[in-house]
Write an enzyme that holds these catalytic residues in place. Structure first.
Site, PDB file in Angstrom:
ATOM      1  N   TYR A  76       0.827  -1.204   0.000  1.00  0.00           N
ATOM      2  CA  TYR A  76       0.000   0.000   0.000  1.00  0.00           C
ATOM      3  C   TYR A  76       0.858   1.251   0.000  1.00  0.00           C
ATOM      4  CZ  TYR A  76       1.358   0.495   4.851  1.00  0.00           C
ATOM      5  OH  TYR A  76       2.102   0.643   5.987  1.00  0.00           O
ATOM      6  N   PHE A  93       1.915   9.746   3.500  1.00  0.00           N
ATOM      7  CA  PHE A  93       2.193   9.568   4.923  1.00  0.00           C
ATOM      8  C   PHE A  93       2.740   8.188   5.257  1.00  0.00           C
ATOM      9  CE2 PHE A  93      -2.388   8.841   4.437  1.00  0.00           C
ATOM     10  CZ  PHE A  93      -2.519   7.571   4.944  1.00  0.00           C
ATOM     11  N   ASP A  94       2.567   7.182   4.377  1.00  0.00           N
ATOM     12  CA  ASP A  94       3.118   5.861   4.659  1.00  0.00           C
ATOM     13  C   ASP A  94       3.065   5.013   3.400  1.00  0.00           C
ATOM     14  OD1 ASP A  94       4.247   3.758   6.067  1.00  0.00           O
ATOM     15  OD2 ASP A  94       2.391   3.177   7.069  1.00  0.00           O
ATOM     16  N   ILE A 112      -8.119   0.206   9.675  1.00  0.00           N
ATOM     17  CA  ILE A 112      -9.238   1.145   9.620  1.00  0.00           C
ATOM     18  C   ILE A 112     -10.419   0.519   8.859  1.00  0.00           C
ATOM     19  CG2 ILE A 112      -7.804   3.212   9.878  1.00  0.00           C
ATOM     20  CD1 ILE A 112      -7.963   3.614   6.841  1.00  0.00           C
ATOM     21  N   TYR A 138      -9.562   7.564  10.637  1.00  0.00           N
ATOM     22  CA  TYR A 138      -9.236   7.824  12.043  1.00  0.00           C
ATOM     23  C   TYR A 138     -10.211   8.782  12.709  1.00  0.00           C
ATOM     24  CZ  TYR A 138      -5.006   5.363  10.880  1.00  0.00           C
ATOM     25  OH  TYR A 138      -4.119   4.403  10.470  1.00  0.00           O
ATOM     26  N   PHE A 156      -5.692   5.597  -0.661  1.00  0.00           N
ATOM     27  CA  PHE A 156      -4.703   4.523  -0.661  1.00  0.00           C
ATOM     28  C   PHE A 156      -4.687   3.849  -2.023  1.00  0.00           C
ATOM     29  CE2 PHE A 156      -5.529   4.731   3.890  1.00  0.00           C
ATOM     30  CZ  PHE A 156      -4.288   4.466   4.449  1.00  0.00           C
TER      31      PHE A 156
END
Length: 164
Positions: A76, A93-94, A112, A138, A156
């Site tokens: 991802y 962010f990731d 999530i 979140y 994503f």
């Protein structure tokens, strides 16, 4: 020659009627005219609002299907969702690219809600883009690590590597 003059007069009269019909009978104040959305370089049009989960298959897989209770292995990359940014991808962010895939039990609440819902039905080898509203991410709390502000919609790009 006379036909041309008559035809021109009819066209002119029709254009005047249309212009009068289209003009407002009362003046429009600046408060009534909505401002156009701000545009970001690299974006022609804004993306969809992130009010619900939006799932887009970019490549349909042919392997085993991801179902509730199965262990899935995912690659991802996650960004803040910005509908006016290029490809709607804000700040990264990731990402698991270059690392081991993330594995988790689908539907067990370990990720999530947008992932538990958005990965259902994928097949191994498939790729999807998930636009996840804040309430399925979140919510009103910041994500662990502080990379994701409260009430953030996320996007994503995911790839299903394996299902067991």
């Amino acid at each position: 020659m006379q036909r041309s003059s008559i035809f021109a007069a009819v066209l002119c009269a029709r254009a005047t009627s249309v212009a009068q019909a289209q003009s407002p009978s009362t003046p429009v104040t600046p408060a009534e005219v909505p401002a156009p959305p701000a545009m970001v370089v690299g974006s022609a049009t804004p993306g969809p609002a992130a009010e619900q989960l939006i799932v887009t298959d970019t490549k349909v897989g042919t392997g085993r299907e991801a179902t509730t209770g199965s262990t899935v292995y995912m690659h991802y990359s996650g960004w803040l969702y910005r509908p006016l940014a290029k490809n709607m991808h804000g700040k990264l962010f990731d990402s698991s690219v270059g690392r081991e895939p993330l594995d988790f039990t689908l539907g067990a609440g370990r990720v999530i809600k947008g992932w538990d819902q958005g990965i259902q039905g994928m097949r191994v080898g498939g790729k999807r883009t998930l636009i996840i509203p804040a309430d399925l991410a979140y919510g009103s709390r910041a994500a662990p690590g502080g990379n994701i502000p409260p009430n953030s919609a996320l996007i994503f790009d995911v790839e299903l590597v394996d299902v067991k």
